[in-house]
Design an enzyme around this catalytic site. Structure first.
Site, mmCIF file in Angstrom:
data_model
loop_
_atom_site.group_PDB
_atom_site.id
_atom_site.type_symbol
_atom_site.label_atom_id
_atom_site.label_comp_id
_atom_site.label_asym_id
_atom_site.label_seq_id
_atom_site.Cartn_x
_atom_site.Cartn_y
_atom_site.Cartn_z
ATOM 1 N N SER A 3 35.321 39.310 47.380
ATOM 2 C CA SER A 3 35.948 40.473 46.776
ATOM 3 C C SER A 3 36.769 40.036 45.558
ATOM 4 C CB SER A 3 36.788 41.193 47.832
ATOM 5 O OG SER A 3 37.250 42.439 47.370
ATOM 6 N N HIS A 31 31.722 43.069 46.273
ATOM 7 C CA HIS A 31 31.532 44.444 46.752
ATOM 8 C C HIS A 31 32.436 45.366 45.954
ATOM 9 C CE1 HIS A 31 34.880 44.107 50.099
ATOM 10 N NE2 HIS A 31 35.338 43.873 48.892
#
Length: 200
Positions: free
Chosen positions: A98, A123
């Site tokens: 992330s 993501h």
């Protein structure tokens, strides 16, 4: 609660004790080893600014083992890495997920590295919504704005089309370091410098 190790060094004036992170900082090494949140981000930003003010021509090494965290806090670190004059190399030593992957790819071109057994994940991120309907509308717009900002950042560093990034980031997208190199998130994989000894 984690225990911070200390290092004792002999100096001309006797012994000096440092916590491990302060000792690494003396060698221009920053370790990002916790989830990203505002207090941690302020510390990393301060370390980057300090090292840049001490010598803007000397490289800073940032080791990353990070599961991600708060987008705003992560962007503060990212922007500071891109703002300072000192070159920054980034090395993934476990996970860069992330916002951790954003920091990993923020290193200077040619200096974005990963160890062979590390994992990288990108993501869209997530957000918890609370409040009345007008607040939810405002929050939803902000989440979409942040998503677009992150996709622009990934595009800038990887040159991948926005459509592909948006598609890949709809769910957790895990990569080996070799896959991350092909993707454009890193420049090379650090192979082990020592080979395992043969079993007897």
């Amino acid at each position: 609660m984690s225990v911070i190790p200390y290092v004792i060094e002999q100096t001309g004036r006797g012994e000096r004790m440092y916590d491990i992170y302060s000792r690494l900082l003396k060698d221009r090494i920053i370790f990002v080893g916790t989830p990203i949140e505002s207090q941690m981000a302020n510390t990393i930003v301060a370390q980057l600014l300090l090292l840049d003010s001490q010598n803007p021509d000397q490289e800073i090494q940032m080791y990353i083992n990070c599961p991600g965290g708060e987008v705003y806090a992560g962007l503060a670190i990212y922007d500071t890495m891109r703002y300072i004059k000192a070159p920054v190399s980034t090395i993934c030593v476990g996970i860069a997920m992330s916002m951790g992957s954003v920091l990993l790819m923020a290193g200077d071109k040619g200096k974005r590295l990963a160890l062979p057994n590390s994992r990288i994940m990108i993501h869209q991120g997530s957000a918890g919504f609370r409040g009345n309907t007008p607040d939810l509308e405002v929050q939803a717009k902000e989440v979409l704005r942040l998503r677009d900002t992150l996709i622009d950042i990934y595009h800038r560093h990887t040159n991948l089309p926005h459509e592909k990034l948006l598609r890949d980031m709809e769910r957790d997208y895990f990569m080996s370091p070799y896959e991350a190199q092909q993707y454009g998130l890193i420049d090379s994989v650090i192979e082990h410098t020592r080979q395992p000894e043969a079993a007897l």
